[in-house]
Enzyme design. Structure first.
Site, mmCIF file in Angstrom:
data_model
loop_
_atom_site.group_PDB
_atom_site.id
_atom_site.type_symbol
_atom_site.label_atom_id
_atom_site.label_comp_id
_atom_site.label_asym_id
_atom_site.label_seq_id
_atom_site.Cartn_x
_atom_site.Cartn_y
_atom_site.Cartn_z
ATOM 1 N N GLY A 275 0.808 -1.210 0.000
ATOM 2 C CA GLY A 275 0.000 0.000 0.000
ATOM 3 C C GLY A 275 0.842 1.262 0.000
ATOM 4 N N SER A 276 0.376 2.269 0.712
ATOM 5 C CA SER A 276 0.960 3.613 0.605
ATOM 6 C C SER A 276 2.393 3.717 1.101
ATOM 7 C CB SER A 276 0.088 4.613 1.365
ATOM 8 O OG SER A 276 -1.174 4.745 0.735
ATOM 9 N N GLY A 277 2.886 2.717 1.818
ATOM 10 C CA GLY A 277 4.293 2.746 2.189
ATOM 11 C C GLY A 277 5.198 2.863 0.972
#
Length: 571
Positions: A275-277
């Site tokens: 995800g956004s990591g």
């Protein structure tokens, strides 16, 4: 007297003289030996200190040769060692009374199956084991039976005093002390070498940190009814792993069932969409390439349509966003537009630099390759920019984030304590690095900028629940839908947070992930990285920070707030 009589008397006299002379020889030797003994005793008593000899004899070093070398944490705490554990065996041909012998064995070892014991006692084989790893009292009782044919074979048992605490790192050995997983298997040449009995294997793990990470992950896993969890703490300057936890876990002292979920080390074995990591890498490569500047703005006023796919923002601002805003507010639309400017070739090249195309590097077996898009086109490039469509292990993410904040050097993770003179010589590792050998994946200036952006994501973005007063935490949340039966499921998510502290002088990266958590009233029934994983990292930092000697500081300024359109007081 007749002449014959004189002859007889002379003969007797000569015989007696010979006998007397023969007797004198042993008497002389006996007296001589006894005299020498007396002289020696007197000499010892008058001139030598016998106590010195006794002390010297008892203080002589006795070398104990173990079947396997001990494993210690970085502070010298025992994690794996050996204990005497004799085995009971039988030579069936020497058994005279099968039933009586079986009764005696069952009286000492009531947990055995009597029918199986009888079958072994009747066997035609020469030698069979009945029970391994006997206790001292069991050994004494078996000896007291006195039955012929029973054999007590000396052996050692591998024991793990910390139980489950580091099971996935240590691995385990089978009943014959053969390694099956973990560092037990990776370093078997060293651990099984009897010449290294006095040369324990020092790991980089800090059991104090390991305990805290496990405790916090287990509490979150139970609170949010998650099916699994994982966590890592790594030193960004050396690559040393201070903690690696995967839940559920196992106890190497008990029976092992290799195919159960407890045996999976989720930090290296199972790739996940993070995800956004992944936006951290997207922004870092964009700034490092020179194709994007911090002040550039990207249109996030409405969802982005690309072919049949529509890209949305979970925290939509519905306006143009600067690069710090794209990162801080975790804009999928902004990340997609940024990668359009960078291009597919640059994206792939940078991700390869960060090690995202290969197995993670660490001293463990069973490391998984990332799962990459089969076709890397425009749409795939966009989804990868915000961590969808590409699956990597948690260790991939942690090592990559460490490179982003440590000045741009990709330092491989290691489970070996790094203050040894030559770890290759000691443990047989295939290679060694010096500082100049670590690849520079982004510039030091880009790394400096990213540290500020990661701090902004905690101070003003979705990572706010990881904030710890005085420890200048930076980081990025990640929430990704799992693929169930070939389709993304909105109800089954991987939530994570990767944090770094202190951001003004980064020392440690901390990762926490929960698999399929369920929101509660406390999280407003949200199961996102900001609500589920970020608080876990915050609590870990608050507990390990003082322990690791990180001094709390206040009034450490963060740059680029001027590029955020937010009300700082409300955050």
């Amino acid at each position: 007297m007749r002449p014959a009589d004189f002859h007889i008397e002379g003969t007797k006299s000569e015989a007696i003289e010979v006998a007397r002379n023969r007797l004198l020889v042993p008497i002389f030797l006996f007296v001589l030996g006894f005299s020498a003994l007396v002289v020696r005793l007197v000499s010892i008593g008058l001139f030598e200190d016998i106590s010195d000899q006794v002390i010297h004899a008892y203080s002589a070093k006795v070398e104990i040769v173990r079947e396997r070398v001990d494993i210690l944490d970085r502070n010298g705490i025992v994690m794996a060692t050996n204990l005497p554990a004799p085995s009971l065996a039988v030579r069936p041909r020497l058994i005279t009374d099968v039933q009586e012998t079986a009764d005696g064995i069952m009286a000492v070892l009531p947990g055995l199956n009597r029918a199986q014991v009888v079958n072994k006692l009747k066997s035609s084989r020469h030698f069979l084991y009945i029970r391994r790893n006997l206790s001292p009292i069991q050994v004494w009782k078996i000896n007291a039976l006195g039955y012929p044919g029973l054999v007590l074979e000396q052996a050692e048992k591998r024991v793990y005093p910390q139980g489950r605490l580091a099971s996935h790192v240590l691995g385990y050995v089978d009943v014959d002390n053969k390694p099956q997983a973990g560092v037990e298997k990776f370093f078997n040449d060293h651990l099984s070498n009897p010449m290294r009995s006095d040369d324990p294997l020092y790991l980089s793990l800090d059991l104090r940190v390991q305990y805290i990470v496990r405790q916090e992950l287990k509490a979150a896993m139970d609170k949010f009814s998650a099916r699994a969890a994982a966590g890592i703490v790594m030193d960004v300057r050396t690559g040393e792993i201070l903690s690696m936890i995967s839940l559920p876990d196992f106890d190497g002292n008990n029976s092992i069932y290799p195919d159960t979920p407890e045996m999976k080390n989720r930090n290296i074995l199972e790739p996940y969409e993070m995800g956004s990591g992944f936006k951290t890498f997207t922004v870092a490569m964009a700034l490092d390439s020179g194709m994007v500047r911090l002040t550039d703005k990207f249109d996030a006023t409405r969802p982005l349509k690309v072919g049949r796919r529509t890209i949305h923002d979970d925290h939509a601002k519905k306006r143009f966003l600067t690069v710090p805003e794209v990162y801080t507010f975790s804009s999928n639309i902004g990340a997609s537009l940024i990668i359009q400017q960078v291009g597919i070739d640059y994206q792939k090249a940078y991700l390869e630099r960060f090690g995202m195309f290969d197995r993670p590097v660490i001293e463990l077996a069973g490391r998984s390759r990332p799962i990459l898009p089969r076709h890397w086109g425009a749409i795939q490039s966009m989804t990868v920019s915000y961590g969808h469509g590409i699956a990597v292990t948690p260790l991939h993410l942690v090592v990559g984030i460490a490179a982003v904040v440590n000045g741009g050097r990709l330092i491989p993770a290691t489970l070996i304590r790094q203050d040894k003179t030559d770890k290759n010589k000691l443990y047989g590792l295939p290679r060694s690095f010096v500082d100049d050998d670590y690849p520079q994946v982004i510039s030091a200036e880009t790394s400096r900028i990213m540290r500020h952006l990661m701090r902004l994501a905690v101070d003003y973005g979705s990572g706010g629940n990881a904030r710890v007063d005085g420890y200048r935490v930076g980081g990025k949340t990640g929430t990704a839908e799992k693929v169930i039966n070939g389709r993304y499921s909105r109800d089954n998510k991987i939530t994570s947070f990767v944090g770094v502290f202190p951001m003004d002088n980064p020392k440690y990266v901390i990762f926490a992930m929960l698999d399929e958590p369920h929101g509660t009233e406390d999280t407003f029934y949200k199961a996102t990285g900001g609500w589920i994983a970020a608080p876990v990292v915050g609590r870990i930092i608050s507990r390990i920070g003082p322990m690791l000697g990180v001094v709390p500081m206040t009034d450490v300024k963060t740059k680029y707030q001027n590029l955020l359109l937010v009300n700082a007081k409300s955050n």
